[in-house]
Design an enzyme around this catalytic site. Structure first.
Site, PDB file in Angstrom:
ATOM      1  N   SER A 241       0.808  -1.216   0.000  1.00 33.53           N
ATOM      2  CA  SER A 241       0.000   0.000   0.000  1.00 33.53           C
ATOM      3  C   SER A 241       0.842   1.267   0.000  1.00 33.53           C
ATOM      4  O   SER A 241       0.368   2.333  -0.392  1.00 33.53           O
ATOM      5  CB  SER A 241      -0.953   0.006   1.194  1.00 33.53           C
ATOM      6  OG  SER A 241      -0.243  -0.123   2.406  1.00 33.53           O
TER       7      SER A 241
ATOM      8  N   ASP B  15      -3.557   6.589  11.647  1.00 31.31           N
ATOM      9  CA  ASP B  15      -2.715   5.940  10.639  1.00 31.31           C
ATOM     10  C   ASP B  15      -1.381   6.678  10.588  1.00 31.31           C
ATOM     11  O   ASP B  15      -1.299   7.805  10.101  1.00 31.31           O
ATOM     12  CB  ASP B  15      -3.407   5.986   9.276  1.00 31.31           C
ATOM     13  CG  ASP B  15      -2.600   5.331   8.155  1.00 31.31           C
ATOM     14  OD1 ASP B  15      -1.436   4.954   8.401  1.00 31.31           O
ATOM     15  OD2 ASP B  15      -3.126   5.210   7.037  1.00 31.31           O
TER      16      ASP B  15
ATOM     17  N   HIS C 274       0.831   5.339   6.346  1.00 32.08           N
ATOM     18  CA  HIS C 274       0.670   5.916   5.012  1.00 32.08           C
ATOM     19  C   HIS C 274       0.892   7.429   5.084  1.00 32.08           C
ATOM     20  O   HIS C 274       1.150   7.976   6.150  1.00 32.08           O
ATOM     21  CB  HIS C 274      -0.717   5.571   4.467  1.00 32.08           C
ATOM     22  CG  HIS C 274      -0.952   4.098   4.379  1.00 32.08           C
ATOM     23  ND1 HIS C 274      -1.595   3.386   5.377  1.00 32.08           N
ATOM     24  CD2 HIS C 274      -0.600   3.188   3.437  1.00 32.08           C
ATOM     25  CE1 HIS C 274      -1.638   2.106   5.056  1.00 32.08           C
ATOM     26  NE2 HIS C 274      -1.035   1.950   3.881  1.00 32.08           N
TER      27      HIS C 274
END
Length: 428
Positions: free
Chosen positions: A163, A396, A399
């Site tokens: 990702s 998060d 990312h």
């Protein structure tokens, strides 16, 4: 006599007035021409229009994007200025640069995922977007989207990995999308496993293939158990063939444990085993990938990159509520296993000139301000206001917001292409 004198005086006055009038007229005409010239120059210098039929953009936002669409480095590149064999573009510092950053406005990318659309998800600050990476001892060319499209004309770029590489694909697709009319762009997305951006006028594509291990993970193996086949590349490898630029990454999923561990068994040399040292398994997989590159990549045609570990900020270096980069080399202690990094570097280093190591780890470690934190999506859904008040459960810190840090990864990818071409020109 008095009448003649009066007439003569009137003629003199009329002649003088006419002369003054001619001067004034000529001055006005000249000013009109100058205004035409200035207007023309102003049109040339205006930022390229951003194309997204569903969005209306303010003048302030368009002005923000001007530097990336003017030909600063896209013009004839000064080879002597940018070529420096001793320059390490991955070693440097972040500099606050609100005049030229960010490189695009996230609202103009209709395909940007909720996971990384921090502004759309309610992040109140924007300062994290306004930092530029400067290398020590050399000048990194600013990414010029139009120039990059020209370099990619008729070519395929593939980005393969997890990702974080999908994060990089979204960044590169947005960078290129802002440089062309929306009617000339095609974007096809199949969940998170396959994404492609095409610029029709340039006949080029940027493709993403989900493959977090690079080798094959069979999710319904023996007894319904998940088998990681260390000596077999993932099924998408058949689509990698023929690409002109390849960007790979792996590593993050190898260190997952507990419920988020993706495999139950390893398979190698026809044997299935339940336990194996992660370092041993990872090294076998890296050698499998390296063998594929050596066998299938035409080195005179294709440039291959392996991107290093993207830094997470958890524990003492937690990303939540951070608003600016860290400037202290000692302030970040990596929690990622050094042994995995060492294996990747050793494998890539052993491949010689066949692969370029895109080492973004150091520049990323300073940027704990640039993660989505609670302005993200989990399992396809944007966090609710209630979830946003629980950062310890939902933040998060892996990312990156876009626009943001992955734009710099792509800028360094672009710089590598510029430097390679410049060196070729310099030595030919």
């Amino acid at each position: 006599m008095e009448m003649n004198s009066t007439i003569n005086n009137k003629w003199r006055f009329c002649t003088f007035a006419s002369f003054i009038g001619c001067i004034i007229l000529l001055f006005c005409l000249n000013q009109g021409q100058e205004r035409v010239k200035l207007s023309t120059l102003g049109n040339i210098g205006e930022p390229m229009a951003l194309h997204n039929d569903s969005d209306q953009h303010s003048a302030a936002n368009i002005q923000l994007l001007q530097p990336s669409n003017t030909i600063e480095y896209g013009k004839e590149i000064n080879v002597e200025e940018v070529v420096d064999d001793g320059c390490n573009i991955f070693d440097g510092k972040w500099v606050y640069d609100p005049m030229t950053s960010p490189l695009y406005n996230g609202s103009v990318c209709p395909f940007l995922s909720d996971q990384v659309s921090c502004q759309r998800n309610g992040r109140p600050d924007v300062e994290y977007q306004k930092w530029s990476w400067e290398a020590k001892g050399c000048k990194i060319p600013r990414l010029n989207s139009t120039d990059m499209l020209e370099r990619l004309r008729g070519k395929r770029v593939i980005i393969v990995g997890d990702s974080l590489n999908r994060n990089q694909w979204e960044s590169l697709a947005c960078l290129l999308y802002t440089a062309i009319p929306s009617s000339q762009a095609q974007v096809h997305v199949r969940s998170g496993v396959y994404k492609v951006f095409r610029a029709k006028d340039y006949n080029c594509s940027v493709e993403f293939y989900w493959s977090p291990f690079l080798v094959e993970l069979e999710v319904n193996g023996e007894g319904g158990r998940k088998i990681l086949r260390l000596d077999k590349l993932s099924a998408s490898a058949r689509k990698w063939h023929g690409a002109d630029i390849m960007v790979f990454n792996t590593g993050h999923w190898w260190v997952h444990t507990g419920k988020i561990k993706a495999w139950d068994l390893f398979e190698y040399g026809g044997k299935v085993v339940e336990k194996m040292e992660i370092e041993s398994a990872f090294e076998i997989a890296m050698k499998t990938w390296a063998g594929w590159v050596d066998k299938n990549v035409e080195k005179t045609k294709t440039k291959v990159f392996f991107r290093s570990i993207s830094t997470e900020h958890k524990g003492k270096q937690w990303c939540y509520n951070e608003s600016k980069p860290s400037m202290d080399d000692q302030s970040y202690a990596s929690t990622f296993p050094h042994s995995i990094v060492e294996i990747a570097e050793r494998t890539v280093g052993g491949m010689g000139a066949a692969v370029t190591y895109l080492n973004i780890t150091k520049l990323s470690k300073y940027r704990r301000d640039a993660h989505p934190t609670v302005y993200t999506a989990k399992q396809g859904k944007v966090l609710t206001p209630m979830q946003q008040t629980q950062p310890h459960s939902y933040a998060d810190c892996s990312h990156w917001c876009l626009p943001g840090v992955p734009d710099t990864w792509n800028r360094l990818l672009y710089a590598s292409l510029v430097f390679d071409n410049s060196r070729d020109a310099f030595t030919s």
